[in-house]
Design a protein around this motif. Sequence first.
Motif, PDB file in Angstrom:
ATOM      1  N   LEU A 173       0.829  -1.209   0.000  1.00 21.80           N
ATOM      2  CA  LEU A 173       0.000   0.000   0.000  1.00 21.80           C
ATOM      3  C   LEU A 173       0.862   1.256   0.000  1.00 21.80           C
ATOM      4  CD1 LEU A 173      -2.808   1.213   0.093  1.00 21.80           C
ATOM      5  CD2 LEU A 173      -2.776   1.006   2.581  1.00 21.80           C
ATOM      6  N   LYS A 174       1.971   1.232   0.771  1.00 28.02           N
ATOM      7  CA  LYS A 174       2.874   2.388   0.785  1.00 28.02           C
ATOM      8  C   LYS A 174       3.467   2.629  -0.591  1.00 28.02           C
ATOM      9  CE  LYS A 174       4.271   2.232   5.652  1.00 28.02           C
ATOM     10  NZ  LYS A 174       5.405   2.023   6.589  1.00 28.02           N
ATOM     11  N   GLN A 175       3.900   1.540  -1.242  1.00 23.86           N
ATOM     12  CA  GLN A 175       4.450   1.686  -2.595  1.00 23.86           C
ATOM     13  C   GLN A 175       3.394   2.207  -3.566  1.00 23.86           C
ATOM     14  OE1 GLN A 175       6.146  -2.085  -3.709  1.00 23.86           O
ATOM     15  NE2 GLN A 175       7.701  -2.039  -2.092  1.00 23.86           N
ATOM     16  N   ALA A 176       2.154   1.687  -3.406  1.00 26.94           N
ATOM     17  CA  ALA A 176       1.077   2.167  -4.270  1.00 26.94           C
ATOM     18  C   ALA A 176       0.776   3.634  -4.025  1.00 26.94           C
ATOM     19  CB  ALA A 176      -0.184   1.323  -4.063  1.00 26.94           C
ATOM     20  N   VAL A 177       0.837   4.058  -2.751  1.00 30.52           N
ATOM     21  CA  VAL A 177       0.594   5.467  -2.424  1.00 30.52           C
ATOM     22  C   VAL A 177       1.672   6.342  -3.053  1.00 30.52           C
ATOM     23  CG1 VAL A 177       0.595   7.141  -0.534  1.00 30.52           C
ATOM     24  CG2 VAL A 177      -0.717   5.025  -0.318  1.00 30.52           C
ATOM     25  N   ASP A 178       2.939   5.905  -2.950  1.00 34.40           N
ATOM     26  CA  ASP A 178       4.025   6.681  -3.579  1.00 34.40           C
ATOM     27  C   ASP A 178       3.825   6.755  -5.091  1.00 34.40           C
ATOM     28  OD1 ASP A 178       5.168   7.025  -1.106  1.00 34.40           O
ATOM     29  OD2 ASP A 178       6.529   5.320  -1.296  1.00 34.40           O
ATOM     30  N   SER A 179       3.455   5.608  -5.687  1.00 32.38           N
ATOM     31  CA  SER A 179       3.206   5.614  -7.128  1.00 32.38           C
ATOM     32  C   SER A 179       2.032   6.519  -7.479  1.00 32.38           C
ATOM     33  CB  SER A 179       2.938   4.177  -7.600  1.00 32.38           C
ATOM     34  OG  SER A 179       2.618   4.159  -8.972  1.00 32.38           O
ATOM     35  N   LEU A 180       0.994   6.488  -6.621  1.00 35.63           N
ATOM     36  CA  LEU A 180      -0.172   7.348  -6.858  1.00 35.63           C
ATOM     37  C   LEU A 180       0.224   8.818  -6.811  1.00 35.63           C
ATOM     38  CD1 LEU A 180      -3.278   7.828  -7.040  1.00 35.63           C
ATOM     39  CD2 LEU A 180      -3.308   7.736  -4.544  1.00 35.63           C
ATOM     40  N   LYS A 181       1.023   9.188  -5.823  1.00 33.54           N
ATOM     41  CA  LYS A 181       1.457  10.586  -5.712  1.00 33.54           C
ATOM     42  C   LYS A 181       2.247  11.008  -6.948  1.00 33.54           C
ATOM     43  CE  LYS A 181       1.642  10.688  -0.656  1.00 33.54           C
ATOM     44  NZ  LYS A 181       2.511  10.840   0.535  1.00 33.54           N
ATOM     45  N   ASN A 182       3.191  10.134  -7.367  1.00 32.15           N
ATOM     46  CA  ASN A 182       3.993  10.469  -8.550  1.00 32.15           C
ATOM     47  C   ASN A 182       3.121  10.572  -9.797  1.00 32.15           C
ATOM     48  OD1 ASN A 182       6.314  10.414  -6.968  1.00 32.15           O
ATOM     49  ND2 ASN A 182       6.682   8.241  -7.351  1.00 32.15           N
ATOM     50  N   SER A 183       2.168   9.627  -9.938  1.00 34.21           N
ATOM     51  CA  SER A 183       1.283   9.666 -11.107  1.00 34.21           C
ATOM     52  C   SER A 183       0.424  10.923 -11.096  1.00 34.21           C
ATOM     53  CB  SER A 183       0.404   8.407 -11.120  1.00 34.21           C
ATOM     54  OG  SER A 183      -0.513   8.451 -12.193  1.00 34.21           O
ATOM     55  N   ALA A 184      -0.100  11.280  -9.907  1.00 34.34           N
ATOM     56  CA  ALA A 184      -0.927  12.480  -9.816  1.00 34.34           C
ATOM     57  C   ALA A 184      -0.109  13.730 -10.140  1.00 34.34           C
ATOM     58  CB  ALA A 184      -1.543  12.593  -8.424  1.00 34.34           C
ATOM     59  N   GLN A 185       1.147  13.767  -9.663  1.00 35.20           N
ATOM     60  CA  GLN A 185       1.990  14.923  -9.941  1.00 35.20           C
ATOM     61  C   GLN A 185       2.282  15.046 -11.432  1.00 35.20           C
ATOM     62  OE1 GLN A 185       2.794  17.217  -7.837  1.00 35.20           O
ATOM     63  NE2 GLN A 185       4.042  18.394  -9.260  1.00 35.20           N
ATOM     64  N   ARG A 186       2.593  13.891 -12.057  1.00 36.57           N
ATOM     65  CA  ARG A 186       2.845  13.926 -13.511  1.00 36.57           C
ATOM     66  C   ARG A 186       1.595  14.349 -14.267  1.00 36.57           C
ATOM     67  NH1 ARG A 186       5.510   9.022 -12.346  1.00 36.57           N
ATOM     68  NH2 ARG A 186       3.710   7.859 -13.140  1.00 36.57           N
ATOM     69  N   ALA A 187       0.420  13.834 -13.829  1.00 34.59           N
ATOM     70  CA  ALA A 187      -0.829  14.195 -14.502  1.00 34.59           C
ATOM     71  C   ALA A 187      -1.102  15.688 -14.373  1.00 34.59           C
ATOM     72  CB  ALA A 187      -1.988  13.384 -13.920  1.00 34.59           C
ATOM     73  N   LEU A 188      -0.850  16.247 -13.181  1.00 37.17           N
ATOM     74  CA  LEU A 188      -1.051  17.687 -12.995  1.00 37.17           C
ATOM     75  C   LEU A 188      -0.136  18.492 -13.906  1.00 37.17           C
ATOM     76  CD1 LEU A 188      -1.400  17.955  -9.102  1.00 37.17           C
ATOM     77  CD2 LEU A 188      -3.180  18.340 -10.800  1.00 37.17           C
ATOM     78  N   GLN A 189       1.122  18.073 -13.983  1.00 39.90           N
ATOM     79  CA  GLN A 189       2.068  18.805 -14.832  1.00 39.90           C
ATOM     80  C   GLN A 189       1.668  18.716 -16.300  1.00 39.90           C
ATOM     81  OE1 GLN A 189       5.842  17.056 -13.829  1.00 39.90           O
ATOM     82  NE2 GLN A 189       6.001  18.129 -11.878  1.00 39.90           N
ATOM     83  N   GLU A 190       1.288  17.500 -16.752  1.00 37.59           N
ATOM     84  CA  GLU A 190       0.882  17.344 -18.146  1.00 37.59           C
ATOM     85  C   GLU A 190      -0.388  18.139 -18.455  1.00 37.59           C
ATOM     86  OE1 GLU A 190       2.389  15.878 -20.646  1.00 37.59           O
ATOM     87  OE2 GLU A 190       4.106  15.385 -19.385  1.00 37.59           O
TER      88      GLU A 190
END
Length: 414
Positions: free
Chosen positions: A216-233
């Motif tokens: 779950l921690k790894q998924a949360v980190d991946s979620l944060k990174n994905s959300a950040q990339r999505a916001l930037q894009e």
Amino acid sequence: MASDQESCFLCKEYLRDPVSIPCGHIFCSICLKTYWDHADYTGSYTCPQCRVSYNKRPTPRRIGGSRQSTLQRNSESFPPPPPSPDYNYAGPQDVGCDICIGKKHKAIKTCLMCLASYCEKHLKPHFESATFKRHKLVDEIGHLDRQICPQHQKGLELFCRTDQMCICVLCTVKEHKGHDMVSAEQERAEEQQRLGATQAEIQEKIHDRFKQMEELKQAVDSLKNSAQRALQECEKMFADMMRSIERMQQEMAKLISSNKRAALSNAEGHLERLTHEIADLKRRDNEITQLSRTEDHIHFIQTYHMLIAQTEAEELPTVSVNPYFSFGPVNKAVSEMKQHLNEFSNDELVKVAKAVNKMTFCQLDESKKRRSVKSEEAAVYKSVPVKEPQHRDDFMRYDRPGRSSRGRRVSHQL
């Protein structure tokens, strides 16, 4: 800590060479050293007064200044300090010896046959006398009343499986006659096996929970990174769309300006021509006026035919003006473009929201959920269902409060 303390909690005498420990209590230096020297065997250091525990032996801090001087002056009038106190006496948290009279020593063993706890001194008969050879000694335990049958005042030695309770020998005669009974030792052995299996299951669950927590921690980190990339894009793409809209605005402004200049240039040419024609017609009008006033008949006749011939030969073009001309079609086209863009953006945002909401980040598998042993009302964590937005206003609820001014401008333009 009260500032008027004059006696040591351990020896009950006036403080000599006082020292303090982190919790703030003050003792004689020799008393505290002797007390913690005994604690070195257990490795657990507690404050003798407030029972605060320390992981390692604290370093006492000496009390200096006028306070120590005053305490030293007060102690000069008293006899030499007594010998080091015996810290084998039972404290509030200790089990006391049942044989000691007055101030009790700490119990080190409990006899399950005698149902009594003994200090080191009073325990010797159990080792020296054959009378106590068959008695069972265990580490000191408190609440010995739980080891006695409340009805017959005998030691609890058996376990009634029918009533699921510990009983004494006399209970088998009447109250539990004919019941399924075994010795407490046998029941303990069987329950110990079940307890071992339960412990193994718990440890397996702990391992599984740790594994799920790491995932779950790894998924949360991946979620944060994905959300950040999505916001930037998204910011980048919306910036590109804003620049495209700005270019369309500039092209539309150029179109309006060029048509305005062409129309004004055409109108100015017609105005200039009409001005010249009006001036020429006024000149002829003056000539006709002058001719009508002449008294020379020959001059009148000759000039009249020339003016009539010139006027009849010339045909002036007519300038027609459209009184309804305006740039209204431009406004209508831009308005329709805005409406189409709003409808398109609304449909696309709803599609994106539906696609995102269909993906579940994490949830509990209800098929594997078991009822808790300790509580029937165990907390159940579920994913909160998200209502899919159907309109643009619904979608805008997901908009974060601190959006940038650029985001606000895009929403206004759309």
